[in-house]
Scaffold this motif. Structure first.
Motif, PDB file in Angstrom:
ATOM      1  N   VAL B  89       1.433  -2.213  -2.550  1.00  0.00           N
ATOM      2  CA  VAL B  89       0.703  -3.448  -2.859  1.00  0.00           C
ATOM      3  C   VAL B  89       1.691  -4.572  -3.177  1.00  0.00           C
ATOM      4  O   VAL B  89       1.511  -5.719  -2.748  1.00  0.00           O
ATOM      5  CB  VAL B  89      -0.276  -3.203  -4.032  1.00  0.00           C
ATOM      6  N   VAL B  92       2.936  -5.942   0.009  1.00  0.00           N
ATOM      7  CA  VAL B  92       1.924  -6.799   0.639  1.00  0.00           C
ATOM      8  C   VAL B  92       1.955  -8.182  -0.001  1.00  0.00           C
ATOM      9  O   VAL B  92       1.929  -9.211   0.684  1.00  0.00           O
ATOM     10  CB  VAL B  92       0.514  -6.169   0.506  1.00  0.00           C
ATOM     11  N   GLN B  97       0.526 -12.131   1.163  1.00  0.00           N
ATOM     12  CA  GLN B  97      -0.886 -11.864   1.390  1.00  0.00           C
ATOM     13  C   GLN B  97      -1.468 -11.414   0.047  1.00  0.00           C
ATOM     14  O   GLN B  97      -0.764 -10.798  -0.744  1.00  0.00           O
ATOM     15  CB  GLN B  97      -1.071 -10.729   2.406  1.00  0.00           C
ATOM     16  N   TRP B  98      -2.700 -11.749  -0.177  1.00  0.00           N
ATOM     17  CA  TRP B  98      -3.328 -11.343  -1.428  1.00  0.00           C
ATOM     18  C   TRP B  98      -4.362 -10.258  -1.131  1.00  0.00           C
ATOM     19  O   TRP B  98      -5.381 -10.529  -0.521  1.00  0.00           O
ATOM     20  CB  TRP B  98      -3.956 -12.543  -2.126  1.00  0.00           C
ATOM     21  N   PRO B  99      -4.085  -9.003  -1.529  1.00  0.00           N
ATOM     22  CA  PRO B  99      -5.008  -7.920  -1.190  1.00  0.00           C
ATOM     23  C   PRO B  99      -6.338  -8.040  -1.937  1.00  0.00           C
ATOM     24  O   PRO B  99      -6.429  -8.736  -2.953  1.00  0.00           O
ATOM     25  CB  PRO B  99      -4.277  -6.653  -1.624  1.00  0.00           C
ATOM     26  N   HIS B 100      -7.311  -7.326  -1.431  1.00  0.00           N
ATOM     27  CA  HIS B 100      -8.629  -7.284  -2.067  1.00  0.00           C
ATOM     28  C   HIS B 100      -8.522  -6.635  -3.448  1.00  0.00           C
ATOM     29  O   HIS B 100      -7.605  -5.858  -3.719  1.00  0.00           O
ATOM     30  CB  HIS B 100      -9.581  -6.475  -1.178  1.00  0.00           C
ATOM     31  N   ASP B 102      -9.954  -4.216  -4.876  1.00  0.00           N
ATOM     32  CA  ASP B 102      -9.890  -2.751  -4.913  1.00  0.00           C
ATOM     33  C   ASP B 102      -8.444  -2.251  -4.912  1.00  0.00           C
ATOM     34  O   ASP B 102      -8.074  -1.371  -5.683  1.00  0.00           O
ATOM     35  CB  ASP B 102     -10.608  -2.154  -3.699  1.00  0.00           C
ATOM     36  N   ALA B 103      -7.642  -2.831  -4.031  1.00  0.00           N
ATOM     37  CA  ALA B 103      -6.247  -2.410  -3.935  1.00  0.00           C
ATOM     38  C   ALA B 103      -5.494  -2.788  -5.203  1.00  0.00           C
ATOM     39  O   ALA B 103      -4.662  -2.020  -5.704  1.00  0.00           O
ATOM     40  CB  ALA B 103      -5.594  -3.043  -2.712  1.00  0.00           C
TER      41      ALA B 103
END
Lengths: 267, 312
Positions: B89, B92, B97-100, B102-103
């Motif tokens: 994460v 990422v 990028q900004w993960p959702h 949940d991640a």
């Protein structure tokens, strides 16, 4: 820290940084060459644009587990998609377009867009036809792709043209409409020719784009009219219920000119 | 005098008890006792993989919820609890990028667990590559193969830095695209493919080229967990009084740089974040000077001891 110590420390640091830079030089092309998918390796529905998708995908395979048809696979080295990312090959197992789209909400990273709920809005790829091999194009009654297309009579329509070969029959030419094709690949799977004559490829391998400088007025939107003509003619020829008769089916029953068409009737 | 000898000679300390070296017990019970942490580690490593495989291939459920879907990069426990590899994460995020959510939540949960247990507990107790590296090391020692060259174990921090820089430049999680760890668990769970040669590569490298080459020197994930491991609450406690400095623990340790007698005596424990809590040193110590304990207990013990020492 003495001057020599400091000097040694700086040299050592520079050496390690140099080694790291060398590693980076080898490492980057490896990542870049991996981060490419071939034209027919399709992403799950709701996937973000490829660059964003590849940056976000954690390669966990939860979408693979969620897919009830075992359509999705995780790529390994030398597969058609970048390592670890989910993809499917339409000719093997196409996307069955589940209405609840179970693969999307399980994605933990958002590489599959959570906002995506309407499967008919999926744009996994775009179908293209090989007009030389396609049985319908050759004048045979096939149209399997048109019959099985889940976006019924929208993504694929039939263009009915006179068959110059026999000079008596028509050809039912399938036409892909990009504004409706989801790229599920059911047509590709179903195509009866040995190598499928209809294939679903990623958009960037199929679609052209008019340049900024292009003025649409110069062709009077001619092309769109031309392509859609098939649908219009089908409606014209066969104004009855399409579910009962394929467009143009009445053509076979006609006695004499166009006026003799009896829509949806049985003799 | 070498660093180690200096370390061993403790000035102002009474003569230590005579050195006894570790002897492998003859009885099965004794052997199992020596192997207890090894067995526990293998059990956990294999169980994690089996749970993933069972859920994927046989649809294992508990209370109607899938047990463990995904793989070690990201998963879901009992259908609700998200778990994610915090390093993946982080990469990422480094790729802008900004993960959702949940991640992010999943990464926070995993991170919290390892902040308590010790970051590199992942390496010794969860990572499947550890089994490959241990096998290579076991064979290497058995056949007497020596390293071709020596590389500082701190190299891993450069690999960590490089991973984040490359993630930023390339716009994708740089290590996740080449990680033999990710390849190994992913392909064990989802089907072995050509990627598995990366695992074979580690085996050959560790066996023939460099002792503990991958895990001990280069793995950026190990470096990440080393940084996290600095606040570990479970640590190997060290009892200086009973230690004879036989050095069996150092010989056995997969990360020899973490076992410094001087530091261990001073703090009453192995403090380095690079310690994987594998327990190999504990079971070979002939004097039982080493044991797992909570950091808080160790601290209070050593405080007590120093207090006691100053008054008597």
């Amino acid at each position: 820290m003495s001057a020599t110590d400091r000097r040694q420390f700086l040299i050592r640091t520079a050496q390690m940084a140099g080694a790291a830079a060398c590693a980076g030089v080898l490492w980057s092309p490896l990542v870049r060459s991996q981060a490419k998918a071939s034209a027919h390796a399709l992403r799950p529905p709701g996937a973000l644009p490829e660059e964003d998708f590849m940056a976000l995908c954690l390669k966990c395979g939860q979408c693979v587990k969620a897919c009830p048809f075992e359509t999705l696979k995780l790529a390994t080295v030398a597969d058609d998609a970048p390592i670890g990312t989910p993809y499917f090959i339409a000719r093997e197992i196409p996307c069955e377009m589940c209405v609840d789209v179970p693969c999307v909400p399980v994605c933990p990273s958002g590489a599959l867009d959570r906002e995506f709920t309407d499967i008919t809005k999926a744009r996994m790829g775009l179908a293209v036809i090989d007009p030389e091999i396609c049985l319908s194009m050759r004048g045979l009654r096939c149209e399997v792709c048109w019959r099985l297309c889940p976006v019924r009579d929208k993504a694929i329509t039939l263009n009915i043209v006179h068959n110059e070969g026999t000079n008596r029959h028509v050809r039912f030419e399938p036409v892909i409409n990009s504004e409706h094709c989801t790229g599920c690949g059911i047509c590709e799977k179903a195509c009866p020719t040995e190598e499928s004559s209809i294939r679903v490829l990623r958009h960037k391998f199929v679609q052209g784009r008019l340049g900024e400088h292009y003025s649409p007025s110069s062709d009077g939107d001619f092309k769109l009219q031309d392509v859609r003509r098939g649908t219009d003619i089908a409606k014209e020829l066969n104004p009855g219920d399409k579910k009962q008769a394929a467009p143009g089916a009445g053509y076979f029953n006609r006695r004499g000119g166009r006026d003799g068409i009896i829509p949806g009737s049985t003799p | 005098m070498t660093e180690k000898q200096k370390d061993m000679a403790v000035p102002g300390k009474s003569v230590r008890a005579e050195i006894r070296h570790f002897q492998m017990p003859d009885t099965l019970g004794g052997k199992l006792r020596v192997w207890r942490f090894l067995i526990a580690r293998r059990f956990i490593q294999v169980s994690i993989l089996v749970l993933f495989m069972g859920t994927l291939h046989y649809g294992w459920t508990l209370f109607n919820q899938l047990v463990l879907t995904g793989n070690m990069s990201s998963s879901r426990l009992f259908g609700v609890i998200p778990l994610s590899d915090p390093f993946a994460v982080l990469q990422v995020i480094a790729s802008l990028q900004w993960p959702h959510m949940d991640a992010l939540i999943g990464a926070a949960i995993v991170l919290a667990v390892y902040l308590l247990l010790g970051g590199r507990v992942f390496c010794a107790w969860a990572c499947p590559v550890n089994m490959v590296a241990d096998l290579a090391n076991w064979l290497r020692e058995k056949w007497g193969i020596r390293s071709m060259f020596i590389v500082p174990s701190k190299t891993r921090y450069w690999a960590l830095l490089l991973t984040l820089i490359l993630s930023f430049i390339l716009g994708v999680a740089a290590f996740e695209w080449v990680s033999p760890i990710a390849i190994m668990h992913r392909e064990l769970i989802y089907g072995i493919g050509l990627g598995f040669i990366a695992v074979l590569g580690i085996f050959i490298f560790d066996l023939l080229v460099m002792a503990r080459g991958w895990c001990g020197h280069f793995c950026p994930l190990g470096a990440f967990w080393s940084v996290v491991g600095r606040t570990a609450q479970i640590r190997v406690a060290f009892d200086d009084a009973s230690c004879t400095r036989c050095g069996d623990c150092v010989k056995e340790c997969p990360e020899p740089s973490v076992l410094s007698f001087k530091e261990a005596a001073q703090h009453g424990m192995v403090r380095s974040g690079e310690c994987t809590n594998c327990g190999k040193c504990i079971v070979v110590c002939p004097e039982n000077s080493l044991s797992f304990n909570l950091r808080a207990c160790i601290r209070s013990n050593s405080a007590l001891r120093s207090e006691h020492g100053s008054t008597s």
